[in-house]
Design a protein around this motif. Structure first.
Motif, PDB file in Angstrom:
ATOM      1  N   GLY A   1       0.772  -1.233   0.000  1.00 36.70           N
ATOM      2  CA  GLY A   1       0.000   0.000   0.000  1.00 36.70           C
ATOM      3  C   GLY A   1       0.803   1.283   0.000  1.00 36.70           C
ATOM      4  O   GLY A   1       0.303   2.326   0.418  1.00 36.70           O
ATOM      5  N   PHE A   2       2.045   1.227  -0.476  1.00 37.35           N
ATOM      6  CA  PHE A   2       2.821   2.460  -0.601  1.00 37.35           C
ATOM      7  C   PHE A   2       2.168   3.343  -1.660  1.00 37.35           C
ATOM      8  O   PHE A   2       1.558   2.846  -2.606  1.00 37.35           O
ATOM      9  N   PRO A   3       2.285   4.673  -1.514  1.00 36.28           N
ATOM     10  CA  PRO A   3       1.632   5.562  -2.468  1.00 36.28           C
ATOM     11  C   PRO A   3       2.236   5.488  -3.866  1.00 36.28           C
ATOM     12  O   PRO A   3       3.401   5.142  -4.029  1.00 36.28           O
ATOM     13  N   THR A   4       1.403   5.841  -4.843  1.00 38.58           N
ATOM     14  CA  THR A   4       1.834   5.919  -6.235  1.00 38.58           C
ATOM     15  C   THR A   4       1.492   7.308  -6.744  1.00 38.58           C
ATOM     16  O   THR A   4       0.334   7.687  -6.673  1.00 38.58           O
ATOM     17  N   PRO A   5       2.440   8.079  -7.243  1.00 37.37           N
ATOM     18  CA  PRO A   5       3.865   7.780  -7.276  1.00 37.37           C
ATOM     19  C   PRO A   5       4.436   7.712  -5.860  1.00 37.37           C
ATOM     20  O   PRO A   5       3.777   8.107  -4.904  1.00 37.37           O
ATOM     21  N   ALA A   6       5.650   7.231  -5.786  1.00 36.08           N
ATOM     22  CA  ALA A   6       6.324   7.086  -4.492  1.00 36.08           C
ATOM     23  C   ALA A   6       6.588   8.465  -3.876  1.00 36.08           C
ATOM     24  O   ALA A   6       6.619   9.477  -4.577  1.00 36.08           O
ATOM     25  N   PRO A   7       6.772   8.492  -2.561  1.00 37.86           N
ATOM     26  CA  PRO A   7       7.155   9.752  -1.908  1.00 37.86           C
ATOM     27  C   PRO A   7       8.516  10.219  -2.415  1.00 37.86           C
ATOM     28  O   PRO A   7       9.205   9.474  -3.124  1.00 37.86           O
ATOM     29  N   PRO A   8       8.945  11.418  -2.044  1.00 37.52           N
ATOM     30  CA  PRO A   8      10.282  11.847  -2.412  1.00 37.52           C
ATOM     31  C   PRO A   8      11.323  10.801  -1.994  1.00 37.52           C
ATOM     32  O   PRO A   8      11.252  10.241  -0.897  1.00 37.52           O
ATOM     33  N   VAL A   9      12.252  10.547  -2.902  1.00 31.78           N
ATOM     34  CA  VAL A   9      13.279   9.513  -2.722  1.00 31.78           C
ATOM     35  C   VAL A   9      14.650  10.142  -2.889  1.00 31.78           C
ATOM     36  O   VAL A   9      14.876  10.910  -3.824  1.00 31.78           O
ATOM     37  N   THR A  10      15.556   9.806  -1.986  1.00 33.27           N
ATOM     38  CA  THR A  10      16.969  10.143  -2.146  1.00 33.27           C
ATOM     39  C   THR A  10      17.761   8.858  -2.065  1.00 33.27           C
ATOM     40  O   THR A  10      17.488   8.014  -1.210  1.00 33.27           O
ATOM     41  N   ILE A  11      18.720   8.704  -2.972  1.00 31.13           N
ATOM     42  CA  ILE A  11      19.600   7.526  -2.956  1.00 31.13           C
ATOM     43  C   ILE A  11      21.018   7.995  -2.659  1.00 31.13           C
ATOM     44  O   ILE A  11      21.517   8.912  -3.316  1.00 31.13           O
ATOM     45  N   ILE A  12      21.623   7.361  -1.676  1.00 28.04           N
ATOM     46  CA  ILE A  12      22.993   7.665  -1.292  1.00 28.04           C
ATOM     47  C   ILE A  12      23.822   6.397  -1.440  1.00 28.04           C
ATOM     48  O   ILE A  12      23.492   5.363  -0.849  1.00 28.04           O
ATOM     49  N   GLY A  13      24.864   6.466  -2.241  1.00 21.90           N
ATOM     50  CA  GLY A  13      25.772   5.336  -2.393  1.00 21.90           C
ATOM     51  C   GLY A  13      26.703   5.252  -1.198  1.00 21.90           C
ATOM     52  O   GLY A  13      27.228   6.277  -0.746  1.00 21.90           O
ATOM     53  N   VAL A  14      26.873   4.039  -0.683  1.00 20.70           N
ATOM     54  CA  VAL A  14      27.742   3.824   0.476  1.00 20.70           C
ATOM     55  C   VAL A  14      28.729   2.703   0.176  1.00 20.70           C
ATOM     56  O   VAL A  14      28.510   1.886  -0.716  1.00 20.70           O
ATOM     57  N   GLN A  15      29.789   2.668   0.949  1.00 22.95           N
ATOM     58  CA  GLN A  15      30.808   1.632   0.783  1.00 22.95           C
ATOM     59  C   GLN A  15      30.325   0.296   1.317  1.00 22.95           C
ATOM     60  O   GLN A  15      30.567  -0.754   0.727  1.00 22.95           O
ATOM     61  N   ALA A  16      29.655   0.314   2.469  1.00 23.90           N
ATOM     62  CA  ALA A  16      29.221  -0.927   3.112  1.00 23.90           C
ATOM     63  C   ALA A  16      28.093  -0.614   4.080  1.00 23.90           C
ATOM     64  O   ALA A  16      27.903   0.532   4.484  1.00 23.90           O
ATOM     65  N   LEU A  17      27.362  -1.656   4.454  1.00 23.04           N
ATOM     66  CA  LEU A  17      26.333  -1.558   5.479  1.00 23.04           C
ATOM     67  C   LEU A  17      26.728  -2.463   6.643  1.00 23.04           C
ATOM     68  O   LEU A  17      27.867  -2.919   6.710  1.00 23.04           O
ATOM     69  N   PHE A  18      25.788  -2.764   7.529  1.00 20.74           N
ATOM     70  CA  PHE A  18      26.079  -3.473   8.775  1.00 20.74           C
ATOM     71  C   PHE A  18      26.803  -4.803   8.557  1.00 20.74           C
ATOM     72  O   PHE A  18      27.712  -5.138   9.295  1.00 20.74           O
ATOM     73  N   THR A  19      26.367  -5.589   7.580  1.00 14.97           N
ATOM     74  CA  THR A  19      27.071  -6.831   7.228  1.00 14.97           C
ATOM     75  C   THR A  19      27.248  -6.877   5.718  1.00 14.97           C
ATOM     76  O   THR A  19      26.501  -6.222   4.985  1.00 14.97           O
ATOM     77  N   PRO A  20      28.189  -7.659   5.223  1.00 16.46           N
ATOM     78  CA  PRO A  20      28.398  -7.738   3.776  1.00 16.46           C
ATOM     79  C   PRO A  20      27.208  -8.305   3.002  1.00 16.46           C
ATOM     80  O   PRO A  20      27.113  -8.102   1.798  1.00 16.46           O
ATOM     81  N   ASP A  21      26.282  -8.983   3.679  1.00 14.25           N
ATOM     82  CA  ASP A  21      25.108  -9.537   3.001  1.00 14.25           C
ATOM     83  C   ASP A  21      24.057  -8.479   2.681  1.00 14.25           C
ATOM     84  O   ASP A  21      23.168  -8.714   1.866  1.00 14.25           O
TER      85      ASP A  21
END
Length: 135
Positions: free
Chosen positions: A103-123
């Protein structure tokens, strides 16, 4: 509905998400970054599209648990490992699934994408933060 999306004249005309959200509710729901994981902390999928689907589902669960709904989400911030524009289609596939199933809205809410080197685990390849506003 306390969140209204718009495309003010002069901004890039987006079709996948709205560039502006105006929220008029009285309660702010702020979710910590949600990864594409199961409740047992296992990756829900090996790929970006699957992890986006799972992370957005986790956001839906969190917003509902706080008394809101996915339609109340005013902003999404994606943190994606080794981001490249070619990954956008996988992000869109995950968002489309969340719109259809959760049930997310269409179109989607404002979106920002940030590229990162890694997250909490490699998976983990994606983590998503959300802000929602309710009455």
């Amino acid at each position: 509905m306390p969140v209204n999306f718009s495309h003010p004249e002069g901004l890039l005309k987006q079709t996948d998400y709205s560039p502006v959200a105006v929220a008029t509710g009285s309660r702010l729901i702020v979710l910590a970054g949600q990864a594409g994981v199961t409740a047992d902390f296992e990756p829900a999928a090996p790929d970006l599209a699957g992890q986006v689907r799972a992370a957005l589902h986790n956001i839906a669960v969190g917003v509902r648990g706080a008394g809101g709904a996915p339609a109340d989400i005013a902003r999404l911030t994606f943190y994606i490992v080794d981001w490249q524009p070619s990954m956008w289609e996988d992000v869109l596939a995950g968002i489309a699934h969340a719109q259809e199933v959760d049930g997310f809205p269409t179109p989607a809410p404002p979106v920002t994408i940030i590229g990162v080197q890694a997250l909490f685990t490699p998976d983990f390849v994606v983590e998503i933060e959300a802000i929602a506003v309710t009455d």
